[in-house]
Design a protein around this motif. Structure first.
Motif, PDB file in Angstrom:
ATOM      1  N   GLY A 133      51.180  34.863 139.594  1.00  0.00           N
ATOM      2  CA  GLY A 133      50.540  34.746 138.283  1.00  0.00           C
ATOM      3  C   GLY A 133      51.172  33.733 137.353  1.00  0.00           C
ATOM      4  N   VAL A 134      52.071  32.885 137.847  1.00  0.00           N
ATOM      5  CA  VAL A 134      52.788  31.939 137.006  1.00  0.00           C
ATOM      6  C   VAL A 134      51.803  31.069 136.216  1.00  0.00           C
ATOM      7  CG1 VAL A 134      53.013  30.297 138.949  1.00  0.00           C
ATOM      8  CG2 VAL A 134      54.573  30.168 136.972  1.00  0.00           C
ATOM      9  N   HIS A 135      51.989  31.004 134.910  1.00  0.00           N
ATOM     10  CA  HIS A 135      51.024  30.361 134.014  1.00  0.00           C
ATOM     11  C   HIS A 135      50.789  28.889 134.307  1.00  0.00           C
ATOM     12  CE1 HIS A 135      51.368  33.444 130.457  1.00  0.00           C
ATOM     13  NE2 HIS A 135      50.645  33.896 131.460  1.00  0.00           N
ATOM     14  N   ILE A 136      51.867  28.154 134.519  1.00  0.00           N
ATOM     15  CA  ILE A 136      51.774  26.698 134.526  1.00  0.00           C
ATOM     16  C   ILE A 136      50.828  26.152 135.595  1.00  0.00           C
ATOM     17  CG2 ILE A 136      53.730  26.262 136.076  1.00  0.00           C
ATOM     18  CD1 ILE A 136      54.551  23.989 134.148  1.00  0.00           C
ATOM     19  N   GLN A 155      47.108  37.953 131.733  1.00  0.00           N
ATOM     20  CA  GLN A 155      45.731  38.448 131.683  1.00  0.00           C
ATOM     21  C   GLN A 155      45.630  39.972 131.530  1.00  0.00           C
ATOM     22  OE1 GLN A 155      43.670  36.146 134.895  1.00  0.00           O
ATOM     23  NE2 GLN A 155      41.911  36.272 133.521  1.00  0.00           N
ATOM     24  N   PRO A 156      46.342  40.771 132.333  1.00  0.00           N
ATOM     25  CA  PRO A 156      46.219  42.216 132.143  1.00  0.00           C
ATOM     26  C   PRO A 156      46.625  42.667 130.741  1.00  0.00           C
ATOM     27  CG  PRO A 156      47.202  41.750 134.280  1.00  0.00           C
ATOM     28  CD  PRO A 156      47.173  40.458 133.517  1.00  0.00           C
ATOM     29  N   THR A 157      47.680  42.066 130.185  1.00  0.00           N
ATOM     30  CA  THR A 157      48.147  42.499 128.871  1.00  0.00           C
ATOM     31  C   THR A 157      47.307  41.922 127.733  1.00  0.00           C
ATOM     32  OG1 THR A 157      49.861  40.782 129.070  1.00  0.00           O
ATOM     33  CG2 THR A 157      50.512  43.060 129.494  1.00  0.00           C
ATOM     34  N   LEU A 158      46.508  40.896 128.007  1.00  0.00           N
ATOM     35  CA  LEU A 158      45.555  40.416 126.998  1.00  0.00           C
ATOM     36  C   LEU A 158      44.523  41.486 126.665  1.00  0.00           C
ATOM     37  CD1 LEU A 158      44.905  36.717 128.097  1.00  0.00           C
ATOM     38  CD2 LEU A 158      45.694  37.457 125.839  1.00  0.00           C
ATOM     39  N   MET A 355      34.839  31.609 138.071  1.00  0.00           N
ATOM     40  CA  MET A 355      36.005  30.732 137.982  1.00  0.00           C
ATOM     41  C   MET A 355      35.975  29.978 136.661  1.00  0.00           C
ATOM     42  SD  MET A 355      38.712  29.880 139.661  1.00  0.00           S
ATOM     43  CE  MET A 355      38.385  30.413 141.353  1.00  0.00           C
ATOM     44  N   SER A 356      37.104  29.927 135.974  1.00  0.00           N
ATOM     45  CA  SER A 356      37.187  29.185 134.719  1.00  0.00           C
ATOM     46  C   SER A 356      37.309  27.689 134.998  1.00  0.00           C
ATOM     47  CB  SER A 356      38.391  29.655 133.908  1.00  0.00           C
ATOM     48  OG  SER A 356      39.595  29.131 134.459  1.00  0.00           O
ATOM     49  N   ALA A 357      37.185  26.900 133.960  1.00  0.00           N
ATOM     50  CA  ALA A 357      37.314  25.447 134.108  1.00  0.00           C
ATOM     51  C   ALA A 357      38.709  25.055 134.570  1.00  0.00           C
ATOM     52  CB  ALA A 357      36.984  24.762 132.785  1.00  0.00           C
ATOM     53  N   ALA A 358      39.707  25.925 134.292  1.00  0.00           N
ATOM     54  CA  ALA A 358      41.078  25.665 134.732  1.00  0.00           C
ATOM     55  C   ALA A 358      41.361  26.247 136.104  1.00  0.00           C
ATOM     56  CB  ALA A 358      42.069  26.241 133.717  1.00  0.00           C
ATOM     57  N   LYS A 383      36.041  43.116 128.681  1.00  0.00           N
ATOM     58  CA  LYS A 383      35.212  42.390 129.636  1.00  0.00           C
ATOM     59  C   LYS A 383      35.541  40.901 129.603  1.00  0.00           C
ATOM     60  CE  LYS A 383      31.037  43.442 130.667  1.00  0.00           C
ATOM     61  NZ  LYS A 383      31.341  44.082 131.965  1.00  0.00           N
ATOM     62  N   ALA A 384      35.354  40.267 130.749  1.00  0.00           N
ATOM     63  CA  ALA A 384      35.448  38.808 130.886  1.00  0.00           C
ATOM     64  C   ALA A 384      36.696  38.229 130.223  1.00  0.00           C
ATOM     65  CB  ALA A 384      34.186  38.149 130.313  1.00  0.00           C
ATOM     66  N   VAL A 385      37.851  38.726 130.633  1.00  0.00           N
ATOM     67  CA  VAL A 385      39.122  38.234 130.093  1.00  0.00           C
ATOM     68  C   VAL A 385      39.448  36.885 130.743  1.00  0.00           C
ATOM     69  CG1 VAL A 385      41.586  38.679 129.821  1.00  0.00           C
ATOM     70  CG2 VAL A 385      39.946  40.576 129.666  1.00  0.00           C
ATOM     71  N   ALA A 386      39.683  35.890 129.921  1.00  0.00           N
ATOM     72  CA  ALA A 386      40.001  34.550 130.424  1.00  0.00           C
ATOM     73  C   ALA A 386      41.391  34.146 129.949  1.00  0.00           C
ATOM     74  CB  ALA A 386      38.969  33.542 129.937  1.00  0.00           C
ATOM     75  N   ASP A 387      42.159  33.535 130.826  1.00  0.00           N
ATOM     76  CA  ASP A 387      43.430  32.963 130.412  1.00  0.00           C
ATOM     77  C   ASP A 387      43.141  31.767 129.496  1.00  0.00           C
ATOM     78  OD1 ASP A 387      46.509  32.773 131.135  1.00  0.00           O
ATOM     79  OD2 ASP A 387      45.708  30.720 131.085  1.00  0.00           O
ATOM     80  N   PRO A 388      43.947  31.556 128.458  1.00  0.00           N
ATOM     81  CA  PRO A 388      43.658  30.458 127.526  1.00  0.00           C
ATOM     82  C   PRO A 388      43.806  29.059 128.111  1.00  0.00           C
ATOM     83  CG  PRO A 388      45.752  31.510 126.972  1.00  0.00           C
ATOM     84  CD  PRO A 388      45.073  32.391 127.991  1.00  0.00           C
TER      85      PRO A 388
END
Length: 395
Positions: A133-136, A155-158, A355-358, A383-388
């Motif tokens: 799950g590493v962000h970078i 993501q889970p904690t968001l 899938m997100s754009a990232a 619902k629909a949690v996306a990483d920033p």
């Protein structure tokens, strides 16, 4: 166990950590029209069971397609990454340069993932992340050829803060190990909880993998928060749950966590885990036809129950199938391959996700409560949690 290459033809057999295969002569490999898939996963050590589950899930997805990708046969190569970041670049390079894989699937450990990620960015090989799950990897160093099918650490904690506030828990203490995954999980919690109106009265930490929690639990008792939120996983999570209950904190303070707090540790934690609330993108208990069928098919095939890691491996296979079918097996047609994967909607046992754009899943996060050694879904936390995707500039 020394790193080794295993060339395996399509098989319905159970995949085990110690499976072996036949090394083909160089001329046969050169003439092969098969898609070459490389697994770089942990097959020994603490995370071995996770690596096997991911591979099982991936192969199950392909077996549902007759074992083919876009009509082409598949050849598998395996490297035990040993969860050793120091060997990450070397092992990934071996699969890409020596074995000339078309696709690199890995891994679990975020430190090892960064080695894979460097090789993927340097060589352009298609890289599929089934867990780490590493962000970078999908933020500042996102890349067109890198796709994650699992989660980012935040993501889970968001999805955690809103659920806590809805239950009247307005003051909380956060606790985790002082390492990258813990800090990234805290990012999601801090954002979601404070935006929902909550107050973090103290952030506590201890060195990884220290499990001497007593002093910090005493401090928590003195602070008397409404709730404690945390990120722990594996054996350390089980001990934290037991120590939290032994200190009597579970009688008056609600414990929350990223779903990994109670994932795979409920037998070890025992009654101490009862009533703990977590947010996660999957639960064994999801009561949907899709999940029930997946769990039944997996159990029949591998004679074991699937977990979140098996689901993530399965979804990695589904994503690659979407891409390969779109280009009729021509994985060298990278613009069309990536476009198909980027626009994919995956009908997963966890629920449909996009899938997100990232190149990270946009997915629902479930609120789960531990009851009788089971993570029971009691609702959708968000619902629909996306990483920033902070800093992602897709080339």
């Amino acid at each position: 166990m020394t790193t080794r290459r295993l060339v395996l033809t399509r098989s319905a057999a159970v995949i085990g950590a110690a499976s072996t295969g036949l090394l083909l002569p160089q001329f046969a490999r050169a003439q092969s029209d098969k898609v070459r898939v490389g697994f770089m996963l942990p097959y020994t050590g603490t995370f071995a069971q996770l690596g096997v589950a991911i591979e099982n899930g991936f192969r199950m997805a392909l077996n549902e397609q007759g074992g083919k990708l876009g009509g082409r046969e598949v050849e598998f190569f395996k490297v035990d990454d040993e969860s050793n970041p120091a060997k990450g670049i070397e092992n990934a390079t071996r699969l890409v340069q020596r074995d000339k894989v078309d696709v690199l699937v890995g891994t679990v450990h975020s430190g090892v993932q960064m080695g894979i990620h460097k090789v993927a960015r340097d060589t352009g090989v298609l890289s599929l992340i089934p867990n780490a799950g590493v962000h970078i990897a999908t933020r500042a160093q996102c890349a067109p050829n890198v796709f994650r099918t699992s989660f980012t650490n935040s993501q889970p904690t968001l999805a955690l803060g809103k659920a806590m506030m809805e239950r009247g828990h307005k003051k909380a203490v956060w606790i985790t190990w002082n390492y990258a995954a813990g800090e990234e999980a805290y990012e999601g919690f801090e954002k979601s909880y404070t935006e929902a109106g909550g107050t973090i009265i103290k952030k506590l930490g201890l060195p990884f993998p220290n499990v001497e929690f007593q002093a910090l639990l005493t401090e928590i008792a003195s602070l008397n928060p409404d709730a404690v939120a945390c990120f722990f996983a594996g054996g350390g999570a089980a001990k934290f749950l037991r120590d939290f209950a032994a200190a009597g904190l579970n009688k008056n303070i609600q414990l929350y966590g990223s779903g990994f707090l109670t994932e795979g540790v409920l037998d070890a934690a025992g009654p101490a885990a009862d009533g703990v609330l977590t947010t996660m993108h999957y639960s064994d208990s999801l009561d949907t036809p899709r999940n029930k069928k997946f769990r039944l098919d997996y159990a029949k095939t591998f004679r074991m129950q699937p977990d979140v890691y098996a689901v993530q491996g399965y979804d990695t296979g589904l994503l690659l199938i979407k891409g390969a079918n779109a280009v009729k097996g021509d994985l060298n047609n990278k613009p069309a391959l990536y476009a198909a994967m980027n626009g994919a909607e995956i009908d997963s046992p966890r629920g449909k996700w996009k899938m997100s754009a990232a190149h990270n899943p946009i997915q629902d996060m479930y609120l789960r409560k531990v009851e009788n050694k089971e993570n029971k879904v009691i609702g959708i936390a968000q619902k629909a949690v996306a990483d920033p995707a902070t800093g992602c500039r897709m080339a």
